[in-house]
Design a protein around this motif. Structure first.
Motif, PDB file in Angstrom:
ATOM      1  N   GLY A 154       0.798  -1.224   0.000  1.00  0.00           N
ATOM      2  CA  GLY A 154       0.000   0.000   0.000  1.00  0.00           C
ATOM      3  C   GLY A 154       0.828   1.270   0.000  1.00  0.00           C
ATOM      4  O   GLY A 154       0.395   2.299   0.518  1.00  0.00           O
ATOM      5  N   GLY A 155       2.024   1.204  -0.579  1.00  0.00           N
ATOM      6  CA  GLY A 155       2.888   2.382  -0.621  1.00  0.00           C
ATOM      7  C   GLY A 155       3.977   2.371   0.431  1.00  0.00           C
ATOM      8  O   GLY A 155       4.857   3.237   0.444  1.00  0.00           O
ATOM      9  N   ASN A 156       3.960   1.359   1.307  1.00  0.00           N
ATOM     10  CA  ASN A 156       4.906   1.340   2.420  1.00  0.00           C
ATOM     11  C   ASN A 156       6.335   1.023   1.989  1.00  0.00           C
ATOM     12  O   ASN A 156       7.298   1.540   2.570  1.00  0.00           O
ATOM     13  N   VAL A 157       6.489   0.194   0.973  1.00  0.00           N
ATOM     14  CA  VAL A 157       7.828  -0.205   0.525  1.00  0.00           C
ATOM     15  C   VAL A 157       8.623   1.004   0.033  1.00  0.00           C
ATOM     16  O   VAL A 157       9.746   1.260   0.472  1.00  0.00           O
ATOM     17  N   GLY A 158       8.027   1.747  -0.894  1.00  0.00           N
ATOM     18  CA  GLY A 158       8.713   2.915  -1.431  1.00  0.00           C
ATOM     19  C   GLY A 158       8.921   3.999  -0.395  1.00  0.00           C
ATOM     20  O   GLY A 158       9.972   4.660  -0.368  1.00  0.00           O
ATOM     21  N   SER A 159       7.937   4.204   0.475  1.00  0.00           N
ATOM     22  CA  SER A 159       8.034   5.244   1.500  1.00  0.00           C
ATOM     23  C   SER A 159       9.141   4.939   2.494  1.00  0.00           C
ATOM     24  O   SER A 159       9.899   5.825   2.898  1.00  0.00           O
ATOM     25  N   ALA A 219      12.484   7.142   3.474  1.00  0.00           N
ATOM     26  CA  ALA A 219      12.738   7.519   4.867  1.00  0.00           C
ATOM     27  C   ALA A 219      14.143   7.125   5.301  1.00  0.00           C
ATOM     28  O   ALA A 219      14.753   7.798   6.142  1.00  0.00           O
ATOM     29  N   ARG A 220      14.686   6.066   4.719  1.00  0.00           N
ATOM     30  CA  ARG A 220      16.009   5.578   5.104  1.00  0.00           C
ATOM     31  C   ARG A 220      17.121   6.085   4.191  1.00  0.00           C
ATOM     32  O   ARG A 220      18.293   5.753   4.383  1.00  0.00           O
ATOM     33  N   ALA A 221      16.763   6.879   3.180  1.00  0.00           N
ATOM     34  CA  ALA A 221      17.759   7.379   2.232  1.00  0.00           C
ATOM     35  C   ALA A 221      18.560   8.530   2.835  1.00  0.00           C
ATOM     36  O   ALA A 221      18.171   9.119   3.854  1.00  0.00           O
ATOM     37  N   ILE A 241      13.644  11.594  -3.206  1.00  0.00           N
ATOM     38  CA  ILE A 241      12.440  12.191  -2.638  1.00  0.00           C
ATOM     39  C   ILE A 241      11.232  11.306  -2.942  1.00  0.00           C
ATOM     40  O   ILE A 241      11.310  10.385  -3.751  1.00  0.00           O
ATOM     41  N   LEU A 242      10.150  11.581  -2.265  1.00  0.00           N
ATOM     42  CA  LEU A 242       8.963  10.723  -2.333  1.00  0.00           C
ATOM     43  C   LEU A 242       7.734  11.498  -2.787  1.00  0.00           C
ATOM     44  O   LEU A 242       7.521  12.635  -2.381  1.00  0.00           O
ATOM     45  N   MET A 243       6.931  10.855  -3.643  1.00  0.00           N
ATOM     46  CA  MET A 243       5.597  11.374  -3.934  1.00  0.00           C
ATOM     47  C   MET A 243       4.658  10.694  -2.940  1.00  0.00           C
ATOM     48  O   MET A 243       4.190   9.576  -3.149  1.00  0.00           O
ATOM     49  N   GLY A 244       4.438  11.353  -1.812  1.00  0.00           N
ATOM     50  CA  GLY A 244       3.615  10.787  -0.760  1.00  0.00           C
ATOM     51  C   GLY A 244       2.140  11.043  -0.994  1.00  0.00           C
ATOM     52  O   GLY A 244       1.746  11.904  -1.781  1.00  0.00           O
ATOM     53  N   THR A 245       1.325  10.295  -0.272  1.00  0.00           N
ATOM     54  CA  THR A 245      -0.128  10.402  -0.413  1.00  0.00           C
ATOM     55  C   THR A 245      -0.789  10.249   0.951  1.00  0.00           C
ATOM     56  O   THR A 245      -0.129  10.020   1.968  1.00  0.00           O
ATOM     57  N   ILE A 246      -2.101  10.328   0.944  1.00  0.00           N
ATOM     58  CA  ILE A 246      -2.866  10.092   2.163  1.00  0.00           C
ATOM     59  C   ILE A 246      -2.619   8.674   2.688  1.00  0.00           C
ATOM     60  O   ILE A 246      -2.649   8.427   3.893  1.00  0.00           O
ATOM     61  N   SER A 247      -2.321   7.733   1.767  1.00  0.00           N
ATOM     62  CA  SER A 247      -2.019   6.365   2.195  1.00  0.00           C
ATOM     63  C   SER A 247      -0.734   6.305   2.988  1.00  0.00           C
ATOM     64  O   SER A 247      -0.686   5.756   4.093  1.00  0.00           O
ATOM     65  N   THR A 248       0.338   6.871   2.415  1.00  0.00           N
ATOM     66  CA  THR A 248       1.655   6.724   3.034  1.00  0.00           C
ATOM     67  C   THR A 248       1.778   7.487   4.342  1.00  0.00           C
ATOM     68  O   THR A 248       2.495   7.064   5.249  1.00  0.00           O
ATOM     69  N   HIS A 249       1.054   8.618   4.467  1.00  0.00           N
ATOM     70  CA  HIS A 249       1.276   9.480   5.628  1.00  0.00           C
ATOM     71  C   HIS A 249       0.082   9.605   6.584  1.00  0.00           C
ATOM     72  O   HIS A 249       0.204  10.276   7.608  1.00  0.00           O
ATOM     73  N   ALA A 250      -1.045   8.983   6.272  1.00  0.00           N
ATOM     74  CA  ALA A 250      -2.181   9.065   7.185  1.00  0.00           C
ATOM     75  C   ALA A 250      -2.825   7.712   7.457  1.00  0.00           C
ATOM     76  O   ALA A 250      -3.273   7.455   8.572  1.00  0.00           O
ATOM     77  N   LEU A 251      -2.847   6.829   6.451  1.00  0.00           N
ATOM     78  CA  LEU A 251      -3.544   5.559   6.612  1.00  0.00           C
ATOM     79  C   LEU A 251      -2.623   4.415   7.017  1.00  0.00           C
ATOM     80  O   LEU A 251      -2.886   3.707   7.990  1.00  0.00           O
ATOM     81  N   ASN A 252      -1.543   4.228   6.273  1.00  0.00           N
ATOM     82  CA  ASN A 252      -0.658   3.094   6.536  1.00  0.00           C
ATOM     83  C   ASN A 252      -0.143   3.015   7.975  1.00  0.00           C
ATOM     84  O   ASN A 252      -0.112   1.930   8.562  1.00  0.00           O
ATOM     85  N   PRO A 253       0.290   4.144   8.559  1.00  0.00           N
ATOM     86  CA  PRO A 253       0.797   4.050   9.933  1.00  0.00           C
ATOM     87  C   PRO A 253      -0.233   3.527  10.928  1.00  0.00           C
ATOM     88  O   PRO A 253       0.130   3.046  11.999  1.00  0.00           O
ATOM     89  N   ALA A 254      -1.509   3.620  10.552  1.00  0.00           N
ATOM     90  CA  ALA A 254      -2.566   3.170  11.459  1.00  0.00           C
ATOM     91  C   ALA A 254      -2.908   1.691  11.285  1.00  0.00           C
ATOM     92  O   ALA A 254      -3.501   1.091  12.175  1.00  0.00           O
ATOM     93  N   LEU A 287      -0.536  -0.716   9.647  1.00  0.00           N
ATOM     94  CA  LEU A 287       0.616  -1.595   9.476  1.00  0.00           C
ATOM     95  C   LEU A 287       0.821  -2.471  10.718  1.00  0.00           C
ATOM     96  O   LEU A 287       0.784  -1.977  11.842  1.00  0.00           O
ATOM     97  N   LYS A 288       1.037  -3.749  10.500  1.00  0.00           N
ATOM     98  CA  LYS A 288       1.329  -4.632  11.625  1.00  0.00           C
ATOM     99  C   LYS A 288       2.700  -4.313  12.211  1.00  0.00           C
ATOM    100  O   LYS A 288       2.915  -4.413  13.415  1.00  0.00           O
ATOM    101  N   VAL A 289       3.628  -3.952  11.328  1.00  0.00           N
ATOM    102  CA  VAL A 289       4.958  -3.529  11.751  1.00  0.00           C
ATOM    103  C   VAL A 289       5.193  -2.140  11.166  1.00  0.00           C
ATOM    104  O   VAL A 289       5.282  -1.981   9.947  1.00  0.00           O
ATOM    105  N   VAL A 290       5.262  -1.136  12.020  1.00  0.00           N
ATOM    106  CA  VAL A 290       5.444   0.235  11.556  1.00  0.00           C
ATOM    107  C   VAL A 290       6.921   0.465  11.261  1.00  0.00           C
ATOM    108  O   VAL A 290       7.782   0.308  12.137  1.00  0.00           O
ATOM    109  N   THR A 291       7.228   0.823  10.024  1.00  0.00           N
ATOM    110  CA  THR A 291       8.626   0.965   9.605  1.00  0.00           C
ATOM    111  C   THR A 291       9.067   2.426   9.478  1.00  0.00           C
ATOM    112  O   THR A 291      10.216   2.686   9.146  1.00  0.00           O
TER     113      THR A 291
END
Length: 330
Positions: free
Chosen positions: A78-83, A87-89, A96-109, A111-115
């Motif tokens: 859901g966008g977590n791999v690229g994000s 974050a680790r670069a 740089i990243l083209m972030g979305t509502i998924s990467t910065h608002a939904l996924n962190p809520a 994800l079983k393992v927050v990266t």
């Protein structure tokens, strides 16, 4: 007596001198930025709305920066791999990243393992655009309105499926919200991005999809897909004939997405300002504006600080909704 021994003092002073030298060189490096191509990571497959916005804005930024902006699609989770990769670069502005509502608002809520931490692990650059979603069906699907879709689904529980760009994405949650408010049953078919999902819906392999309007627009206009309703509170200018899902009968229905540029945490301020200026300048280009306006993407072009506040607000708003959906990402 001084507790530093002579070797420790020398090491300390040498380290301090090196740190000062590095710090003093950052502004000079930033002024020369960029001296090589910039990688813009799109954390979804090619062909979706995020990819479209990235290529439009990236190409125009490259003209002013004097260096290529290379689009790299790193889909997955859901966008977590690229994000996570961004974050680790190195925080030098070249990844740089083209972030979305998924990467910065939904996924962190969900994800079983927050990266990564969506706030602490990224440097905000610019909120580029807010994008409406749309419910589309294959022309063979026996419904043309929201109420007709609900009736077909209620009459055939579990028979029909809907595609999305992945588990926990805005498109997935758009479908779950429709199911909840409409009291209907649909099977969810997640893909590794909106592009592959859209291809299967156009081909008729999956009959229903909640998609970003920019990527579905051409298929709606050509008749290859039938638009049932847009997901925003109000109708969109480029398709004024398409009703909102709310006015179609599901009061309170609203979803959307957005696209924004982020870098790794702790980027030099001068580099952030350069990227911000060029991204916002790209949004004023007549061709870019026309392409985005054609699909009713609302152009923003913000300061880094405004994007930072936007992420905090969106995370607080959508996090509970994402958790309530029961969606979970590995």
């Amino acid at each position: 007596m001084d507790r530093f021994t002579t070797p420790n003092r020398r090491a300390f002073m040498a380290g301090a001198g090196a740190s000062a030298l590095v710090a003093s060189s950052l502004p000079a490096r930033a002024q020369n930025f960029p001296t090589r191509p910039i990688m813009l990571v799109v954390p979804f497959a090619a062909g979706g709305s995020t990819d479209i916005v990235a290529r439009l804005v990236g190409a125009k930024m490259a003209e002013s920066l004097g260096q290529q902006v290379v689009i790299e699609n790193r889909a997955g989770a859901g966008g977590n791999v690229g994000s996570t990769a961004v974050a680790r670069a190195a925080p030098d502005g070249y990844t740089i990243l083209m972030g979305t509502i998924s990467t910065h608002a939904l996924n962190p809520a969900i994800l079983k393992v927050v990266t990564f931490d969506p706030i602490k692990d990224f440097t905000p650059i610019s909120l580029l655009a807010v994008v409406p979603n749309v419910m589309v069906v294959h022309p063979s699907f026996p419904a043309k309105t929201v109420q007709e879709v609900i009736k077909v689904l209620k009459d055939n529980p579990g028979k029909y499926s809907y595609a999305s760009s992945g588990v926990g994405t805005p498109l997935h949650l758009s479908g779950e919200l429709f199911k909840s408010l409409g009291g209907v049953s649909m099977n969810h078919v997640p893909y590794r991005g909106a592009g592959p999902a859209l291809n299967d819906v156009v081909a008729g392999a999956v009959p229903i999809m909640f998609d970003n309007l920019p990527s579905s627009a051409q298929f709606i206009r050509s008749g290859q897909l039938r638009a049932i309703g847009v997901t925003t509170k109000e109708r969109v200018p480029s398709f004024p004939e398409i009703p909102t899902i709310a006015e179609g009968g599901l009061a309170g229905y609203e979803t959307y997405t957005w696209n924004a540029l982020f870098g790794p945490a702790n980027m030099p301020r001068a580099v952030v300002e350069r990227l911000n200026a060029e991204a916002n300048k790209a949004l004023t280009d007549p061709n870019v504006k026309q392409r985005l306006n054609d699909v009713s993407a609302v152009i923003v072009g913000s300061t880094p600080e405004a994007l930072g506040e936007h992420v905090k607000v969106e995370f607080a708003k959508w996090g509970p909704i994402a958790k309530a959906s029961g969606a979970a990402l590995e």
